[in-house]
Motif scaffolding. Sequence first.
Motif, PDB file in Angstrom:
ATOM      1  N   LEU A 147       0.893  -1.257  -0.060  1.00 48.45           N
ATOM      2  CA  LEU A 147       0.014  -0.133   0.090  1.00 48.45           C
ATOM      3  C   LEU A 147       0.959   1.294  -0.048  1.00 48.45           C
ATOM      4  O   LEU A 147       1.739   1.581   0.796  1.00 48.45           O
ATOM      5  CB  LEU A 147      -0.805   0.093   1.219  1.00 48.45           C
ATOM      6  N   ASP A 148       0.508   2.185  -0.840  1.00 47.99           N
ATOM      7  CA  ASP A 148       1.218   3.496  -1.108  1.00 47.99           C
ATOM      8  C   ASP A 148       1.434   4.080   0.563  1.00 47.99           C
ATOM      9  O   ASP A 148       0.264   3.993   1.096  1.00 47.99           O
ATOM     10  CB  ASP A 148       0.303   4.211  -1.999  1.00 47.99           C
ATOM     11  N   PRO A 149       2.681   4.644   0.761  1.00 46.87           N
ATOM     12  CA  PRO A 149       2.577   5.273   1.950  1.00 46.87           C
ATOM     13  C   PRO A 149       1.718   6.517   2.332  1.00 46.87           C
ATOM     14  O   PRO A 149       1.249   6.661   3.441  1.00 46.87           O
ATOM     15  CB  PRO A 149       4.065   5.929   1.896  1.00 46.87           C
ATOM     16  N   ALA A 150       1.318   7.117   1.323  1.00 53.83           N
ATOM     17  CA  ALA A 150       0.223   8.278   1.271  1.00 53.83           C
ATOM     18  C   ALA A 150      -1.023   7.745   1.840  1.00 53.83           C
ATOM     19  O   ALA A 150      -1.823   8.298   2.614  1.00 53.83           O
ATOM     20  CB  ALA A 150       0.100   8.904  -0.065  1.00 53.83           C
ATOM     21  N   ASP A 185      -6.514   6.996  -3.174  1.00 52.63           N
ATOM     22  CA  ASP A 185      -6.078   6.679  -4.719  1.00 52.63           C
ATOM     23  C   ASP A 185      -6.674   5.310  -5.282  1.00 52.63           C
ATOM     24  O   ASP A 185      -6.884   4.366  -4.278  1.00 52.63           O
ATOM     25  CB  ASP A 185      -4.649   6.412  -4.613  1.00 52.63           C
ATOM     26  N   PRO A 186      -7.338   5.201  -6.159  1.00 54.51           N
ATOM     27  CA  PRO A 186      -8.157   4.285  -6.846  1.00 54.51           C
ATOM     28  C   PRO A 186      -7.264   2.776  -6.818  1.00 54.51           C
ATOM     29  O   PRO A 186      -7.971   1.752  -6.588  1.00 54.51           O
ATOM     30  CB  PRO A 186      -8.297   4.605  -8.250  1.00 54.51           C
ATOM     31  N   ALA A 187      -5.829   2.901  -6.992  1.00 49.85           N
ATOM     32  CA  ALA A 187      -5.317   1.760  -6.790  1.00 49.85           C
ATOM     33  C   ALA A 187      -5.070   0.990  -5.517  1.00 49.85           C
ATOM     34  O   ALA A 187      -5.241  -0.025  -5.180  1.00 49.85           O
ATOM     35  CB  ALA A 187      -3.840   1.916  -7.318  1.00 49.85           C
ATOM     36  N   ALA A 188      -5.300   2.093  -4.371  1.00 51.83           N
ATOM     37  CA  ALA A 188      -5.298   1.658  -3.043  1.00 51.83           C
ATOM     38  C   ALA A 188      -6.875   0.872  -2.677  1.00 51.83           C
ATOM     39  O   ALA A 188      -6.962   0.103  -2.140  1.00 51.83           O
ATOM     40  CB  ALA A 188      -5.141   2.823  -2.175  1.00 51.83           C
ATOM     41  N   GLY A 194      -0.103  -6.579   0.250  1.00 53.44           N
ATOM     42  CA  GLY A 194      -0.205  -7.321  -0.847  1.00 53.44           C
ATOM     43  C   GLY A 194      -0.344  -8.686  -0.461  1.00 53.44           C
ATOM     44  O   GLY A 194      -0.262  -9.601  -1.725  1.00 53.44           O
ATOM     45  N   LEU A 195      -0.922  -9.171   0.306  1.00 55.30           N
ATOM     46  CA  LEU A 195      -1.314 -10.497   0.577  1.00 55.30           C
ATOM     47  C   LEU A 195      -2.875 -10.637   0.808  1.00 55.30           C
ATOM     48  O   LEU A 195      -3.497  -9.559   0.690  1.00 55.30           O
ATOM     49  CB  LEU A 195      -0.723 -11.183   2.035  1.00 55.30           C
ATOM     50  N   ALA A 196      -3.279 -11.922   0.428  1.00 53.66           N
ATOM     51  CA  ALA A 196      -4.804 -12.231   0.856  1.00 53.66           C
ATOM     52  C   ALA A 196      -5.012 -12.725   1.865  1.00 53.66           C
ATOM     53  O   ALA A 196      -4.150 -13.527   2.803  1.00 53.66           O
ATOM     54  CB  ALA A 196      -5.113 -13.016  -0.330  1.00 53.66           C
ATOM     55  N   ALA A 197      -5.956 -12.641   2.761  1.00 48.49           N
ATOM     56  CA  ALA A 197      -6.683 -13.079   3.955  1.00 48.49           C
ATOM     57  C   ALA A 197      -7.847 -14.151   3.726  1.00 48.49           C
ATOM     58  O   ALA A 197      -8.466 -13.893   2.889  1.00 48.49           O
ATOM     59  CB  ALA A 197      -7.176 -12.101   4.925  1.00 48.49           C
ATOM     60  N   GLY A 198      -7.808 -15.039   4.556  1.00 50.79           N
ATOM     61  CA  GLY A 198      -9.101 -16.056   4.370  1.00 50.79           C
ATOM     62  C   GLY A 198      -9.702 -16.089   5.953  1.00 50.79           C
ATOM     63  O   GLY A 198      -9.355 -17.027   6.621  1.00 50.79           O
TER      64      GLY A 198
END
Lengths: 196, 196
Positions: free
Chosen positions: A5-8, B6-9, B141-145
């Motif tokens: 995740l981006d720091p911002a 941010d949309p990516a976040a 960047g991981l997935a949770a279950g």
Amino acid sequence: MSLALDPAAQDLLFREARTANTFTDEPVTDEQVQAIYDLVKYGPTAFNQSPLRIVLVRSPEARERLVGHMAEGNRAKTAAAPLVAILAADNEFHEELPRLLPHFPQAKDVFFASREVREPSARLNGAMQAAYFIIGVRAAGLAAGPMNGFDHAAVQKDFLDEDHTPLMVVNIGRPGPDAWLGRSPRLDAGEVVTTV
Amino acid sequence: MSLALDPAAQDLLFREARTANTFTDEPVTDEQVQAIYDLVKYGPTAFNQSPLRIVLVRSPEARERLVGHMAEGNRAKTAAAPLVAILAADNEFHEELPRLLPHFPQAKDVFFASREVREPSARLNGAMQAAYFIIGVRAAGLAAGPMNGFDHAAVQKDFLDEDHTPLMVVNIGRPGPDAWLGRSPRLDAGEVVTTV
């Protein structure tokens, strides 16, 4: 170790975000609430049960009634916040399960036929969704002020019904002057995480 | 209406993120868990009570015991996940309150002297922190279950103690092949949000 995740975004959602006790006069619109919900509705719940329900307290009359149910220390900020939301758990969430869990529609009857099972499940999963909602408020560039200090029975009777249990009341808006005290300490990972 | 995030976040944490049922073999390190915790520890709880406790089940012996307590449909994935965490609520969280809430250290005695008050508070706020933790797993960047389907009494007895209540078990790792079914529907905002 850096996160993906981006720091911002980390700052916006967690590191810089704070529970606000004062707010500016800038309104919080229904469109903002919809955008928040449309993001956080994707947060996971058990069997996708999605028990969270949100009551926006917008009319002056309703706001006055709610303020009367708040603990004394929560009254002034609840009266002044641009928007106040009651977050509640729907104990009859199972009625929507066949639609929400199309690959296992029988979950409604197999697991959730009993209200005694549904109530704690709605409370646990509703609390998770309340947390997602608070994150969503922050994602909208706003501050949240979640509160448990209120007469829960009175809020339920006045704003909800016997099938809906209040979880918390959340003030929402842009932070105003002196919106918070200094950041309170957190437990270290070493105090919280153990390995077996 | 666009969010500040941010949309990516938004995609990483909510829109593209999914509950995973299969994982690759890539390990999840203690450093990753520490980074996740050090982000999500800032999520708000009532009186900063911070009741969440995390047990990482790393040894093969412990993993085998835990798998034996899981519901049948959760066993294979819990056996195979790179990391499995038991998330629990500390019902004795009040012992840390004078340190966690330095501007109101008397909260420990004024509000939380009774276990009957502490248990539901730890459960509600622990569930919120579990939600923050799941968001943090995704931030890494991981997935949770996350899973509720297990013998809660057995997990408490085997891995915790009478002061710690299990909330959920969470598999953690990078998603593997066919990690999920299609996205289940969500309730529309119009079904969830009402205004008074």
